[in-house]
Design a protein around this motif. Structure first.
Motif, PDB file in Angstrom:
ATOM      1  N   HIS A 170     -29.105 -18.305  47.827  1.00  0.00           N
ATOM      2  CA  HIS A 170     -28.090 -19.280  48.239  1.00  0.00           C
ATOM      3  C   HIS A 170     -26.873 -18.618  48.869  1.00  0.00           C
ATOM      4  O   HIS A 170     -26.299 -19.129  49.827  1.00  0.00           O
ATOM      5  CB  HIS A 170     -27.679 -20.138  47.042  1.00  0.00           C
ATOM      6  CG  HIS A 170     -28.792 -21.006  46.537  1.00  0.00           C
ATOM      7  ND1 HIS A 170     -28.600 -21.996  45.594  1.00  0.00           N
ATOM      8  CD2 HIS A 170     -30.118 -21.054  46.854  1.00  0.00           C
ATOM      9  CE1 HIS A 170     -29.759 -22.595  45.350  1.00  0.00           C
ATOM     10  NE2 HIS A 170     -30.686 -22.032  46.099  1.00  0.00           N
ATOM     11  N   HIS A 171     -26.454 -17.471  48.347  1.00  0.00           N
ATOM     12  CA  HIS A 171     -25.269 -16.814  48.916  1.00  0.00           C
ATOM     13  C   HIS A 171     -25.561 -16.267  50.311  1.00  0.00           C
ATOM     14  O   HIS A 171     -24.674 -16.241  51.174  1.00  0.00           O
ATOM     15  CB  HIS A 171     -24.772 -15.697  47.986  1.00  0.00           C
ATOM     16  CG  HIS A 171     -25.663 -14.488  47.934  1.00  0.00           C
ATOM     17  ND1 HIS A 171     -26.827 -14.450  47.177  1.00  0.00           N
ATOM     18  CD2 HIS A 171     -25.583 -13.281  48.560  1.00  0.00           C
ATOM     19  CE1 HIS A 171     -27.405 -13.266  47.334  1.00  0.00           C
ATOM     20  NE2 HIS A 171     -26.675 -12.540  48.159  1.00  0.00           N
ATOM     21  N   ALA A 174     -25.521 -19.234  52.645  1.00  0.00           N
ATOM     22  CA  ALA A 174     -24.133 -19.638  52.855  1.00  0.00           C
ATOM     23  C   ALA A 174     -23.465 -18.773  53.924  1.00  0.00           C
ATOM     24  O   ALA A 174     -22.757 -19.286  54.806  1.00  0.00           O
ATOM     25  CB  ALA A 174     -23.365 -19.549  51.544  1.00  0.00           C
ATOM     26  N   THR A 175     -23.708 -17.471  53.873  1.00  0.00           N
ATOM     27  CA  THR A 175     -23.136 -16.573  54.875  1.00  0.00           C
ATOM     28  C   THR A 175     -23.649 -16.912  56.264  1.00  0.00           C
ATOM     29  O   THR A 175     -22.888 -16.933  57.237  1.00  0.00           O
ATOM     30  CB  THR A 175     -23.481 -15.110  54.538  1.00  0.00           C
ATOM     31  OG1 THR A 175     -22.916 -14.781  53.261  1.00  0.00           O
ATOM     32  CG2 THR A 175     -22.933 -14.156  55.587  1.00  0.00           C
ATOM     33  N   THR A 180     -20.099 -21.980  51.653  1.00  0.00           N
ATOM     34  CA  THR A 180     -20.052 -21.325  50.352  1.00  0.00           C
ATOM     35  C   THR A 180     -21.380 -21.490  49.624  1.00  0.00           C
ATOM     36  O   THR A 180     -22.160 -22.404  49.917  1.00  0.00           O
ATOM     37  CB  THR A 180     -18.942 -21.921  49.470  1.00  0.00           C
ATOM     38  OG1 THR A 180     -19.259 -23.304  49.195  1.00  0.00           O
ATOM     39  CG2 THR A 180     -17.591 -21.851  50.172  1.00  0.00           C
ATOM     40  N   ARG A 181     -21.618 -20.587  48.678  1.00  0.00           N
ATOM     41  CA  ARG A 181     -22.842 -20.678  47.881  1.00  0.00           C
ATOM     42  C   ARG A 181     -22.889 -21.992  47.114  1.00  0.00           C
ATOM     43  O   ARG A 181     -23.950 -22.603  46.967  1.00  0.00           O
ATOM     44  CB  ARG A 181     -22.920 -19.506  46.903  1.00  0.00           C
ATOM     45  CG  ARG A 181     -24.176 -19.510  46.030  1.00  0.00           C
ATOM     46  CD  ARG A 181     -24.167 -18.363  45.048  1.00  0.00           C
ATOM     47  NE  ARG A 181     -23.018 -18.414  44.178  1.00  0.00           N
ATOM     48  CZ  ARG A 181     -22.930 -19.204  43.106  1.00  0.00           C
ATOM     49  NH1 ARG A 181     -23.912 -20.019  42.796  1.00  0.00           N
ATOM     50  NH2 ARG A 181     -21.856 -19.193  42.354  1.00  0.00           N
ATOM     51  N   GLU A 182     -21.732 -22.429  46.610  1.00  0.00           N
ATOM     52  CA  GLU A 182     -21.696 -23.677  45.848  1.00  0.00           C
ATOM     53  C   GLU A 182     -22.121 -24.870  46.699  1.00  0.00           C
ATOM     54  O   GLU A 182     -22.821 -25.770  46.223  1.00  0.00           O
ATOM     55  CB  GLU A 182     -20.292 -23.906  45.275  1.00  0.00           C
ATOM     56  CG  GLU A 182     -19.886 -22.936  44.182  1.00  0.00           C
ATOM     57  CD  GLU A 182     -19.488 -21.568  44.704  1.00  0.00           C
ATOM     58  OE1 GLU A 182     -19.394 -20.611  43.891  1.00  0.00           O
ATOM     59  OE2 GLU A 182     -19.266 -21.435  45.939  1.00  0.00           O
ATOM     60  N   VAL A 184     -24.169 -24.798  49.283  1.00  0.00           N
ATOM     61  CA  VAL A 184     -25.617 -24.703  49.484  1.00  0.00           C
ATOM     62  C   VAL A 184     -26.356 -25.204  48.255  1.00  0.00           C
ATOM     63  O   VAL A 184     -27.302 -25.997  48.344  1.00  0.00           O
ATOM     64  CB  VAL A 184     -26.026 -23.248  49.795  1.00  0.00           C
ATOM     65  CG1 VAL A 184     -27.554 -23.107  49.790  1.00  0.00           C
ATOM     66  CG2 VAL A 184     -25.458 -22.811  51.139  1.00  0.00           C
ATOM     67  N   THR A 185     -25.932 -24.746  47.079  1.00  0.00           N
ATOM     68  CA  THR A 185     -26.577 -25.165  45.838  1.00  0.00           C
ATOM     69  C   THR A 185     -26.482 -26.674  45.646  1.00  0.00           C
ATOM     70  O   THR A 185     -27.462 -27.328  45.262  1.00  0.00           O
ATOM     71  CB  THR A 185     -25.919 -24.456  44.634  1.00  0.00           C
ATOM     72  OG1 THR A 185     -26.087 -23.045  44.777  1.00  0.00           O
ATOM     73  CG2 THR A 185     -26.558 -24.906  43.324  1.00  0.00           C
ATOM     74  N   ASP A 203     -30.300 -18.892  42.483  1.00  0.00           N
ATOM     75  CA  ASP A 203     -28.991 -18.502  41.986  1.00  0.00           C
ATOM     76  C   ASP A 203     -28.127 -19.744  41.777  1.00  0.00           C
ATOM     77  O   ASP A 203     -26.921 -19.721  41.912  1.00  0.00           O
ATOM     78  CB  ASP A 203     -28.305 -17.514  42.925  1.00  0.00           C
ATOM     79  CG  ASP A 203     -28.145 -18.083  44.330  1.00  0.00           C
ATOM     80  OD1 ASP A 203     -28.587 -19.219  44.559  1.00  0.00           O
ATOM     81  OD2 ASP A 203     -27.576 -17.382  45.175  1.00  0.00           O
TER      82      ASP A 203
END
Length: 247
Positions: A170-171, A174-175, A180-182, A184-185, A203
């Motif tokens: 996920h991170h 996001a990049t 952000t990873r949040e 995406v999650t 993750d």
């Protein structure tokens, strides 16, 4: 695959350039970068490689991932300039390396090879133009959905289903998408199993619902570790059209 298609256009003498042992690379190895002065061209035999660059403040700017059959490094070989991006291996891989002067000579002396390269770059420009449009025109959730659809198409859609074996963490996603990873999650959870059936992704955090979050998950995908299954690809496409069509 690009590599057989390219080699089929060469004369027997030109093909001898490819009769060299592949170069082995390890995970996270930087193969080319603007700081590495070379004009070699690399054809991917095995593995995946990320093409990216960095801002003055060190922020990564993602371009694309290339895999078996593709090539990179041809721009520096053609114009003699610096590398335009950094290419990093995402795992172990094998590359065929050709000297930049030899590759340029092929392009200059073979109209068939030159036209092949023009068609390849045309397709690449179309792809990057589409990604730039999505980055500007789509909101975060829609960019994530569009990338999920793209990854499913790359993996292969059969009977309205797709099985992505190596879904990006996920991170990392996001990049690539400038978020952000949040975020995406959250979007993948929304597209995933119903609340009572949900299992955490590679993750994913068991985040508490936030005000304004979508509550009813769509049950269109399911992720376990790095594997992600798309249960209804057509529904994902319909959702994308709904989000990007003016009422």
């Amino acid at each position: 695959m690009i590599l057989p298609d390219f080699i089929s256009r060469l004369t027997p003498d030109q093909r001898k350039l490819w009769e060299t042992p592949p170069v082995a690379v390890v995970e996270k190895q930087v193969v080319v970068s603007p700081d590495m002065p070379s004009t070699d061209v690399f054809f991917v035999v095995k593995g995946e490689f990320e093409v990216s660059t960095y801002s003055e403040r060190g922020k990564i700017v993602f371009y694309r991932v290339i895999g078996p059959g593709d090539l990179f490094g041809e721009l520096a070989a053609i114009d003699g300039g610096l590398r335009s991006a950094t290419v990093t291996s995402l795992g172990e891989g094998l590359l065929i390396r050709i000297g930049g002067a030899d590759f340029k000579n092929l392009v200059e002396t073979s109209p068939d090879v030159a036209m092949w390269l023009v068609r390849r770059h045309t397709a690449l420009i179309r792809t990057l133009t589409e990604r730039l449009y999505q980055q500007i025109a789509y909101d975060v959730a829609t960019r994530i959905l569009a990338e999920l659809i793209r990854l499913a198409e790359v993996a292969g859609v059969t009977d309205n289903r797709a099985h992505i074996l190596r879904f990006p963490p996920h991170h990392v996603l996001a990049t690539r998408l400038g978020t952000t990873r949040e975020a995406v999650t959250r979007e993948l959870n929304y597209l995933g199993p119903k609340e009572q059936d949900a299992a955490p992704g590679n993750d994913a955090d068991n985040e508490k619902p936030k005000k304004g979050d979508k509550k009813e998950n769509l049950n269109l995908i399911e992720q376990t570790g790095r594997e992600l299954i798309v249960y209804d690809f057509a529904a994902l496409r319909r959702l994308l059209r709904e989000r990007t069509t003016i009422p």
